[in-house]
Design a protein around this motif. Structure first.
Motif, PDB file in Angstrom:
ATOM      1  N   UNK A  26       2.137   9.260  -6.366  1.00 36.95           N
ATOM      2  CA  UNK A  26       2.734  10.598  -6.382  1.00 36.95           C
ATOM      3  C   UNK A  26       3.571  10.787  -7.641  1.00 36.95           C
ATOM      4  N   UNK A  27       4.379   9.794  -7.978  1.00 35.59           N
ATOM      5  CA  UNK A  27       5.295   9.910  -9.120  1.00 35.59           C
ATOM      6  C   UNK A  27       4.544   9.929 -10.452  1.00 35.59           C
ATOM      7  N   UNK A  28       3.527   9.071 -10.593  1.00 34.09           N
ATOM      8  CA  UNK A  28       2.754   9.045 -11.837  1.00 34.09           C
ATOM      9  C   UNK A  28       1.936  10.322 -11.981  1.00 34.09           C
ATOM     10  N   UNK A  29       1.321  10.786 -10.876  1.00 30.88           N
ATOM     11  CA  UNK A  29       0.587  12.053 -10.927  1.00 30.88           C
ATOM     12  C   UNK A  29       1.487  13.212 -11.317  1.00 30.88           C
ATOM     13  N   UNK A  30       2.707  13.223 -10.801  1.00 32.75           N
ATOM     14  CA  UNK A  30       3.679  14.246 -11.174  1.00 32.75           C
ATOM     15  C   UNK A  30       3.937  14.214 -12.681  1.00 32.75           C
ATOM     16  N   UNK A  31       4.184  13.012 -13.211  1.00 36.38           N
ATOM     17  CA  UNK A  31       4.481  12.895 -14.635  1.00 36.38           C
ATOM     18  C   UNK A  31       3.324  13.309 -15.515  1.00 36.38           C
ATOM     19  N   UNK A  32       2.098  12.959 -15.109  1.00 35.85           N
ATOM     20  CA  UNK A  32       0.938  13.313 -15.917  1.00 35.85           C
ATOM     21  C   UNK A  32       0.796  14.825 -16.042  1.00 35.85           C
ATOM     22  N   UNK A  33       0.929  15.543 -14.927  1.00 34.89           N
ATOM     23  CA  UNK A  33       0.771  16.992 -14.988  1.00 34.89           C
ATOM     24  C   UNK A  33       1.970  17.663 -15.649  1.00 34.89           C
ATOM     25  N   UNK A  34       3.159  17.108 -15.493  1.00 33.97           N
ATOM     26  CA  UNK A  34       4.323  17.653 -16.186  1.00 33.97           C
ATOM     27  C   UNK A  34       4.125  17.560 -17.694  1.00 33.97           C
ATOM     28  N   UNK A  35       3.463  16.501 -18.133  1.00 29.89           N
ATOM     29  CA  UNK A  35       3.177  16.356 -19.562  1.00 29.89           C
ATOM     30  C   UNK A  35       2.131  17.367 -20.013  1.00 29.89           C
ATOM     31  N   UNK A  36       1.009  17.441 -19.287  1.00 25.33           N
ATOM     32  CA  UNK A  36      -0.060  18.362 -19.671  1.00 25.33           C
ATOM     33  C   UNK A  36       0.433  19.806 -19.722  1.00 25.33           C
ATOM     34  N   UNK A  37       1.044  20.262 -18.631  1.00 19.79           N
ATOM     35  CA  UNK A  37       1.450  21.661 -18.558  1.00 19.79           C
ATOM     36  C   UNK A  37       2.670  21.942 -19.423  1.00 19.79           C
ATOM     37  N   UNK A  38       3.659  21.051 -19.372  1.00 17.90           N
ATOM     38  CA  UNK A  38       4.877  21.282 -20.135  1.00 17.90           C
ATOM     39  C   UNK A  38       4.619  21.356 -21.621  1.00 17.90           C
ATOM     40  N   UNK A  61       0.836  -1.202   0.000  1.00 21.62           N
ATOM     41  CA  UNK A  61       0.000   0.000   0.000  1.00 21.62           C
ATOM     42  C   UNK A  61       0.869   1.249   0.000  1.00 21.62           C
ATOM     43  N   UNK A  62       1.909   1.236   0.824  1.00 22.67           N
ATOM     44  CA  UNK A  62       2.818   2.376   0.897  1.00 22.67           C
ATOM     45  C   UNK A  62       3.500   2.620  -0.448  1.00 22.67           C
ATOM     46  N   UNK A  63       3.932   1.549  -1.087  1.00 26.90           N
ATOM     47  CA  UNK A  63       4.615   1.684  -2.386  1.00 26.90           C
ATOM     48  C   UNK A  63       3.646   2.132  -3.486  1.00 26.90           C
ATOM     49  N   UNK A  64       2.395   1.654  -3.420  1.00 26.37           N
ATOM     50  CA  UNK A  64       1.399   2.096  -4.404  1.00 26.37           C
ATOM     51  C   UNK A  64       1.144   3.596  -4.267  1.00 26.37           C
ATOM     52  N   UNK A  65       1.133   4.097  -3.036  1.00 27.33           N
ATOM     53  CA  UNK A  65       0.922   5.531  -2.828  1.00 27.33           C
ATOM     54  C   UNK A  65       2.126   6.340  -3.312  1.00 27.33           C
ATOM     55  N   UNK A 103     -11.299  -0.997   1.571  1.00 24.46           N
ATOM     56  CA  UNK A 103     -10.959  -0.701   0.179  1.00 24.46           C
ATOM     57  C   UNK A 103     -11.250   0.757  -0.182  1.00 24.46           C
ATOM     58  N   UNK A 104     -12.354   1.317   0.342  1.00 25.94           N
ATOM     59  CA  UNK A 104     -12.696   2.694   0.012  1.00 25.94           C
ATOM     60  C   UNK A 104     -11.678   3.683   0.536  1.00 25.94           C
ATOM     61  N   UNK A 105     -11.308   3.560   1.816  1.00 25.82           N
ATOM     62  CA  UNK A 105     -10.350   4.497   2.384  1.00 25.82           C
ATOM     63  C   UNK A 105      -8.969   4.290   1.786  1.00 25.82           C
ATOM     64  N   UNK A 106      -8.585   3.032   1.498  1.00 25.38           N
ATOM     65  CA  UNK A 106      -7.257   2.773   0.920  1.00 25.38           C
ATOM     66  C   UNK A 106      -7.132   3.400  -0.463  1.00 25.38           C
ATOM     67  N   UNK A 107      -8.159   3.241  -1.284  1.00 24.29           N
ATOM     68  CA  UNK A 107      -8.121   3.869  -2.606  1.00 24.29           C
ATOM     69  C   UNK A 107      -8.288   5.378  -2.513  1.00 24.29           C
ATOM     70  N   UNK A 108      -8.966   5.856  -1.454  1.00 21.92           N
ATOM     71  CA  UNK A 108      -9.051   7.293  -1.247  1.00 21.92           C
ATOM     72  C   UNK A 108      -7.693   7.903  -0.968  1.00 21.92           C
ATOM     73  N   UNK A 109      -6.904   7.233  -0.119  1.00 19.54           N
ATOM     74  CA  UNK A 109      -5.546   7.714   0.162  1.00 19.54           C
ATOM     75  C   UNK A 109      -4.709   7.680  -1.110  1.00 19.54           C
ATOM     76  N   UNK A 110      -4.887   6.644  -1.942  1.00 19.50           N
ATOM     77  CA  UNK A 110      -4.134   6.573  -3.198  1.00 19.50           C
ATOM     78  C   UNK A 110      -4.544   7.692  -4.149  1.00 19.50           C
ATOM     79  N   UNK A 111      -5.826   8.055  -4.134  1.00 19.59           N
ATOM     80  CA  UNK A 111      -6.274   9.190  -4.950  1.00 19.59           C
ATOM     81  C   UNK A 111      -5.590  10.479  -4.495  1.00 19.59           C
ATOM     82  N   UNK A 112      -5.462  10.639  -3.173  1.00 19.01           N
ATOM     83  CA  UNK A 112      -4.783  11.820  -2.652  1.00 19.01           C
ATOM     84  C   UNK A 112      -3.326  11.832  -3.082  1.00 19.01           C
ATOM     85  N   UNK A 113      -2.686  10.663  -3.087  1.00 15.02           N
ATOM     86  CA  UNK A 113      -1.279  10.609  -3.503  1.00 15.02           C
ATOM     87  C   UNK A 113      -1.128  11.076  -4.944  1.00 15.02           C
ATOM     88  N   UNK A 114      -2.063  10.691  -5.809  1.00 16.60           N
ATOM     89  CA  UNK A 114      -1.988  11.140  -7.206  1.00 16.60           C
ATOM     90  C   UNK A 114      -2.247  12.647  -7.299  1.00 16.60           C
TER      91      UNK A 114
END
Length: 510
Positions: free
Chosen positions: A281-293, A273-277, A403-414
């Protein structure tokens, strides 16, 4: 086999299809809300007569609202029913979209954006519904499709906003009316196509845990999103980061002491779970770097800068960003099949390779249209594969009622990764400007700023590969149970997963 025997199976398959469609639509609408105002911030600033710093709250408010409400509503759905929570959240999103469309002042517009941000909780709720309603063997593909709509929706919002505001007398409110229409459509789809919740854990809502987590996230995300305006070394920025650390510690202590915590700390620190979060963060960073860049790059006036494509907002959206968004959607079912047959660890590694390669291509060659579009296609597939793998890791690692709270935390990480990506891109481009410009010309970023942005994004995806390789390493042994088995609710607790290394070997999460 008789017709009587096959009829229920066929009906069940049809029900799964419409459920996945409704939830995919809802997730797509949520992701649209995040990027919708990015191309029209200038129009909003001019129309409402405000400053650039003030108008940035149109995006910041949604991010902060999502950070506060997503874990709380994800847990509320686990306790009291996912469909009622989904319907209520979609109703809030409709109200927020209408308020934003009718707003004649910045505070009212920000209120609408806060209500839209609360709808981010739809994504973890949707994954929890899938876990209940979809057959185990079909679950990875269903989760991947719903997850893939996130990247597609983000790109679609940029394109649609560009189309609606391309005329000389463009009105930014048209974009929010479009959002209202999509939100109503998603609400109707969920009400009519998603069945009532079967699993409810009940229990008391951890208000104190939600409050302390919300404050910690606010103090973390606020300086990330506003640091460029405040100054990264200013007292407000450094004080907010320090406050986030303190409140994070308070939240952990709170969750360890209450009887029914919002977040089970054993689940939160469980390695998969920790590694997925972290990957989120890293995938969310890349997605926005692509959109904005890419958006900023292609709009640069070549006559002044020596690079760029002189693209309008419309051309930047349709020609350069839309192809990658379409690939994200098309790649999602492929990612689901790969998760089922190869495990999420392999798919996350593939996302890392594709993302690093795509951004490296952009960093080395962003002077040709074919290179920018081609690299965008690769990055789009990478984001989709990453989004397909992360929910599978989490579903294989937590019990049904978390499952709901775990995926919620993952959404926050993104979301956190996206906020960091936006801040990094803005800061880099603002700090590296062209020195010799004609008198009266506004400051424009130097080309080296874009090369650095894309290079950092390539490193972020390379780190996703490291997370996949080391953080989700497998233990060799008989591959007896797939990730989908635990997703169906057969794993009683995250600690039991760790105690049975062979059970999730194919998932690649132990």
């Amino acid at each position: 086999m008789s017709q009587a025997t096959t009829a229920p199976a066929e009906a069940g398959h049809r029900n799964e299809t419409v459920i996945v469609f409704a939830l995919s639509l809802a997730a797509m609408v949520v992701s649209m809300m995040q990027t919708l105002p990015v191309p029209i911030l200038g129009l909003i600033r001019n129309d409402l007569g405000t400053s650039t710093a003030n108008v940035s709250w149109v995006t910041t408010a949604t991010l902060l609202s999502a950070a506060v409400f997503t874990p709380l509503l994800g847990r509320f759905g686990d306790q009291h029913g996912k469909k009622p929570t989904l319907v209520a959240v979609l109703g809030v999103m409709v109200a927020g979209s209408v308020i934003a469309a009718l707003a004649t002042s910045l505070p009212l517009l920000i209120l609408g954006r806060v209500l839209q941000g609360a709808a981010t909780a739809i994504f973890p709720l949707a994954l929890s519904v899938l876990r209940e309603e979809v057959r185990p063997q079909k679950l990875p593909g269903a989760m991947a499709l719903v997850s893939g709509t996130l990247a597609f929706g983000s790109g679609l919002a940029l394109v649609a906003t560009g189309l609606l505001t391309s005329g000389p007398d463009a009105d930014y409110r048209n974009a929010f009316w479009m959002a209202t229409g999509f939100a109503v459509l998603a609400l109707v789809a969920v009400v009519t196509m998603v069945p009532a919740t079967r699993h409810k854990t009940g229990g008391r809502t951890d208000i104190l845990g939600a409050l302390t987590l919300g404050i910690a996230l606010l103090l973390l995300l606020l300086p990330i999103s506003q640091g460029h305006e405040w100054g990264w070394a200013s007292g407000r920025t450094l004080g907010s980061f320090a406050g986030a650390v303190v409140m994070g510690a308070v939240w952990v202590l709170t969750e360890l002491k209450v009887r029914e915590p919002l977040v089970d700390m054993r689940m939160f620190v469980h390695r998969p779970v920790l590694m997925a979060n972290l990957a989120g963060i890293l995938v969310g960073f890349g997605m926005f770097a692509n959109f904005l860049g890419v958006s900023y790059l292609v709009q640069m006036p070549k006559a002044l800068t020596g690079y760029g494509f002189d693209a309008s907002i419309l051309r930047a959206s349709v020609e350069f960003l839309l192809p990658g968004a379409i690939v994200s959607l098309l790649a999602s079912p492929i990612g689901g099949r790969l998760v089922r047959h190869r495990g999420p660890r392999v798919v996350l590694g593939l996302a890392a390779v594709l993302g690093a390669a795509g951004f490296a291509w952009l960093a080395l060659d962003h002077s040709h249209t074919a290179s920018v579009i081609g690299a965008g296609l690769i990055v789009g597939a990478a984001v989709s594969f990453g989004y397909a793998a992360m929910p599978a890791v989490i579903m294989a690692s937590v019990p049904h009622h978390q499952s709901g709270i775990a995926n919620g935390i993952n959404s926050i990480s993104r979301s956190t990764g996206s906020a960091i990506g936006s801040a990094v891109v803005t800061t880099i481009l603002a700090s590296k400007t062209i020195e010799h410009l004609p008198a009266g010309a506004p400051p424009l970023p130097a080309e080296s700023g874009f090369s650095l942005t894309f290079g950092i994004a390539a490193v972020s995806f390379a780190l996703v590969g490291l997370v996949s390789w080391l953080g989700l390493r497998t233990n060799h042994g008989p591959r007896t149970v797939e990730v989908t088995a635990s997703a169906a609710g057969t794993v009683p607790s995250p600690l039991k997963v760790a105690e049975q290394p062979d059970a999730t070997d194919k998932a690649g999460v132990v």
